[in-house]
Structure formats: C-alpha cells, structure tokens
Design a protein around this motif. Sequence first.
Motif, mmCIF file in Angstrom:
data_model
loop_
_atom_site.group_PDB
_atom_site.id
_atom_site.type_symbol
_atom_site.label_atom_id
_atom_site.label_comp_id
_atom_site.label_asym_id
_atom_site.label_seq_id
_atom_site.Cartn_x
_atom_site.Cartn_y
_atom_site.Cartn_z
ATOM 1 N N ASN A 90 -2.758 -95.846 11.230
ATOM 2 C CA ASN A 90 -3.619 -94.678 11.420
ATOM 3 C C ASN A 90 -4.682 -94.540 10.336
ATOM 4 O O ASN A 90 -5.630 -93.766 10.490
ATOM 5 N N LEU A 91 -4.520 -95.267 9.233
ATOM 6 C CA LEU A 91 -5.602 -95.344 8.243
ATOM 7 C C LEU A 91 -6.738 -96.217 8.768
ATOM 8 O O LEU A 91 -7.910 -95.994 8.445
ATOM 9 N N ILE A 92 -6.357 -97.198 9.590
ATOM 10 C CA ILE A 92 -7.345 -98.111 10.172
ATOM 11 C C ILE A 92 -7.982 -97.486 11.408
ATOM 12 O O ILE A 92 -9.197 -97.543 11.602
ATOM 13 N N VAL A 93 -7.129 -96.901 12.243
ATOM 14 C CA VAL A 93 -7.575 -96.300 13.504
ATOM 15 C C VAL A 93 -7.913 -94.841 13.247
ATOM 16 O O VAL A 93 -7.023 -93.998 13.140
ATOM 17 N N LYS A 94 -9.188 -94.525 13.140
ATOM 18 C CA LYS A 94 -9.612 -93.174 12.767
ATOM 19 C C LYS A 94 -9.547 -92.179 13.923
ATOM 20 O O LYS A 94 -9.297 -90.996 13.726
ATOM 21 N N ASP A 95 -9.786 -92.667 15.136
ATOM 22 C CA ASP A 95 -9.821 -91.780 16.292
ATOM 23 C C ASP A 95 -8.400 -91.328 16.645
ATOM 24 O O ASP A 95 -7.530 -92.159 16.941
ATOM 25 N N PRO A 96 -8.126 -90.009 16.622
ATOM 26 C CA PRO A 96 -6.783 -89.506 16.928
ATOM 27 C C PRO A 96 -6.273 -89.950 18.300
ATOM 28 O O PRO A 96 -5.052 -90.053 18.507
ATOM 29 N N MET A 97 -7.197 -90.218 19.232
ATOM 30 C CA MET A 97 -6.794 -90.628 20.574
ATOM 31 C C MET A 97 -6.034 -91.951 20.552
ATOM 32 O O MET A 97 -5.169 -92.193 21.391
ATOM 33 N N TYR A 98 -6.334 -92.797 19.587
ATOM 34 C CA TYR A 98 -5.745 -94.132 19.543
ATOM 35 C C TYR A 98 -4.659 -94.273 18.479
ATOM 36 O O TYR A 98 -4.040 -95.336 18.360
ATOM 37 N N TRP A 115 1.503 -100.768 17.820
ATOM 38 C CA TRP A 115 0.462 -100.997 16.813
ATOM 39 C C TRP A 115 -0.634 -101.920 17.355
ATOM 40 O O TRP A 115 -1.816 -101.691 17.097
ATOM 41 N N ILE A 116 -0.243 -102.937 18.096
ATOM 42 C CA ILE A 116 -1.232 -103.860 18.672
ATOM 43 C C ILE A 116 -2.117 -103.130 19.684
ATOM 44 O O ILE A 116 -3.346 -103.305 19.699
ATOM 45 N N ILE A 117 -1.503 -102.300 20.525
ATOM 46 C CA ILE A 117 -2.268 -101.534 21.509
ATOM 47 C C ILE A 117 -3.272 -100.611 20.810
ATOM 48 O O ILE A 117 -4.434 -100.503 21.210
ATOM 49 N N ALA A 118 -2.828 -99.935 19.755
ATOM 50 C CA ALA A 118 -3.708 -99.020 19.021
ATOM 51 C C ALA A 118 -4.884 -99.767 18.401
ATOM 52 O O ALA A 118 -6.040 -99.327 18.489
ATOM 53 N N LEU A 119 -4.609 -100.902 17.776
ATOM 54 C CA LEU A 119 -5.671 -101.684 17.139
ATOM 55 C C LEU A 119 -6.645 -102.248 18.173
ATOM 56 O O LEU A 119 -7.866 -102.254 17.954
ATOM 57 N N LEU A 120 -6.103 -102.705 19.302
ATOM 58 C CA LEU A 120 -6.965 -103.245 20.354
ATOM 59 C C LEU A 120 -7.845 -102.155 20.949
ATOM 60 O O LEU A 120 -9.053 -102.363 21.158
ATOM 61 N N ALA A 121 -7.256 -100.997 21.227
ATOM 62 C CA ALA A 121 -8.031 -99.881 21.784
ATOM 63 C C ALA A 121 -9.127 -99.448 20.815
ATOM 64 O O ALA A 121 -10.264 -99.168 21.209
ATOM 65 N N ASN A 122 -8.794 -99.407 19.538
ATOM 66 C CA ASN A 122 -9.763 -99.023 18.519
ATOM 67 C C ASN A 122 -10.887 -100.056 18.437
ATOM 68 O O ASN A 122 -12.071 -99.687 18.341
ATOM 69 N N VAL A 128 -1.087 -93.825 16.403
ATOM 70 C CA VAL A 128 0.309 -93.960 16.821
ATOM 71 C C VAL A 128 1.160 -92.921 16.101
ATOM 72 O O VAL A 128 1.142 -92.834 14.864
ATOM 73 N N HIS A 129 1.898 -92.127 16.889
ATOM 74 C CA HIS A 129 2.801 -91.132 16.320
ATOM 75 C C HIS A 129 4.212 -91.259 16.904
ATOM 76 O O HIS A 129 5.078 -90.446 16.591
ATOM 77 N N ASN A 130 4.422 -92.259 17.733
ATOM 78 C CA ASN A 130 5.737 -92.460 18.340
ATOM 79 C C ASN A 130 6.750 -92.923 17.297
ATOM 80 O O ASN A 130 6.402 -93.654 16.372
ATOM 81 N N ASN A 131 8.001 -92.507 17.486
ATOM 82 C CA ASN A 131 9.079 -93.044 16.646
ATOM 83 C C ASN A 131 10.432 -92.749 17.307
ATOM 84 O O ASN A 131 11.166 -91.863 16.869
ATOM 85 N N ILE A 132 10.735 -93.505 18.341
ATOM 86 C CA ILE A 132 12.007 -93.298 19.033
ATOM 87 C C ILE A 132 13.181 -93.684 18.142
ATOM 88 O O ILE A 132 14.312 -93.236 18.361
ATOM 89 N N PHE A 133 12.934 -94.500 17.114
ATOM 90 C CA PHE A 133 14.008 -94.855 16.180
ATOM 91 C C PHE A 133 14.588 -93.608 15.513
ATOM 92 O O PHE A 133 15.797 -93.507 15.311
ATOM 93 N N MET A 134 13.715 -92.662 15.155
ATOM 94 C CA MET A 134 14.200 -91.443 14.519
ATOM 95 C C MET A 134 15.038 -90.623 15.504
ATOM 96 O O MET A 134 16.070 -90.046 15.125
#
Length: 249
Positions: free
Chosen positions: A79-87, A236-243, A89-95
């Motif tokens: 999220n430091l790389i991907v500035k747009d909030p739309m792209y 993470w790959i999806i977010a980076l690609l979308a960005n 990542v905030h998911n964490n099913i591990f938690m």
Amino acid sequence: MFNRNQLKIFFMALMTLDHIDLFVSGETATFFHAITRPVAVFFAYMLVEGFHYTRSKKGYLTRLYLWAGIMYLGNFIINLIVKDPMYQVHNNIFMTLAVGATLLYIIEIIKAKADNTALRIGLTISIIVITFLGSFLTEGGYVVLPFILVTYFTYGKYKARDLSYIALSAAIFLLFDMTPILDSNNAREFWLNFGYNSDWMFVFVIPFLHLYNGKKGSDKPIFKYLFYIYYPAHLWIIALLANYLQLKK
C-alpha cells in the motif's frame, strides 16, 4: 470424492475470481462475488479439522498469527507502492482464522479445567467477547467465527452440521442481507444487491464437504504451505498489476 489438497486448490482458484473484480464488468464481479462465498468457510472448516489432528495446538496458533503478521506487513508495503485506495490490499483472512483457532484453544482449556468453575466461567465470557469483537474487526468474522464454532461442536455429526449451517445461513440472511435486497428498485439493482449481500450463500459449501473423502492427499511440503503463500501473493500481484495498468492509462 476429493482429498483435502484437491479441494484446497479448487477453492483457491475460486477465491481468485472474487479478487479480479478490477478487471471485469460490474455484473461479472457481482456474479463472482456471489459464487465465491463458500471459500472462506471452506478454509475455516479445514482449520477446525487441522485443530483436531495437529500434534501441537500452540504451534498451530503461532503459525496462524505469524502469517497474519506477515500479511499485515506485506499489505503495508504494497500500500506504500499502490497509492490509490481502490487498489490497495486490506484483506487478512489469516487473522480471522487465528482468532477462530484462539476460540477453539480456549474451549479446549475449558474442557480440561472441568473442576475449576470460576476459570470456566471466565473463559466462557472471553469466548463471547472475542467472538463479538472478532465479528466486527476481522475479515468476514461475523460469518467465519460462528461457522468455526458450529463446525467444532458438530464435528463428525454430518446431519447436525448441515442443519446448523443452514440455520446460521438463514440468520445471516435475515440479519444482514435481506433488507438491501428488498430495498432494490429495479431488476438490475436487485441483482447487484443480491450479489454483494450474499454472505448467507456460504451454505453452499455443504455439497463440497460431502465430496470430501477425509484424506489429506500428498504429503509434499508445498501442499502444507500452498494456501499460506498463494493467498497473500495473488492479492499483492493483483494490486500491483491494477495499479500499473491504471498508471499506464
């Protein structure tokens, strides 16, 4: 009939459909969102099964919290790389799964301390509090955490399990999903609301559980850690690609 590894791979593929909404039409994303509702609870079911069979429940808990921490750190970096909030990542099913495993661990302590009434009462209250807070503070918690508890208490009792899932699904529909659907003013809006307010559809995991033969499958280490690696990596790959594609426009 399918073994555990085969079903995990299938549900990871299904999960991916829910996360590519940035690359498909709204209607297609809605459809994908609806049909992927059984994914989280399937892995929650695997959590309960793993908790039953693991040789070290503390080690199991530690691994889940470790991967939750890795996920949070990775999300922060992405999220430091991907500035747009739309792209971002905030998911964490591990938690969510870690909190669910914590509930099971507490239940095991309660069972082991049958002669200590005060401790049992205190731990029971803690289960209620953790479930309540976790339902709001973790990804999909209000579905996954009750599902984990139901699965634990009905484990091996297939009829009771299925009926309990149906009852939980009905409760979620009535409490969370019905009003937005009924408030729709036209057919398209109804479909979009139906798709996005579809958490009750986790119940369609039932047929897949009946296809599960109870066997692990291959013992290769890759299968033990495949979900732990694939889940954050694909997000993470999806977010980076979308960005990247957005910046190219």
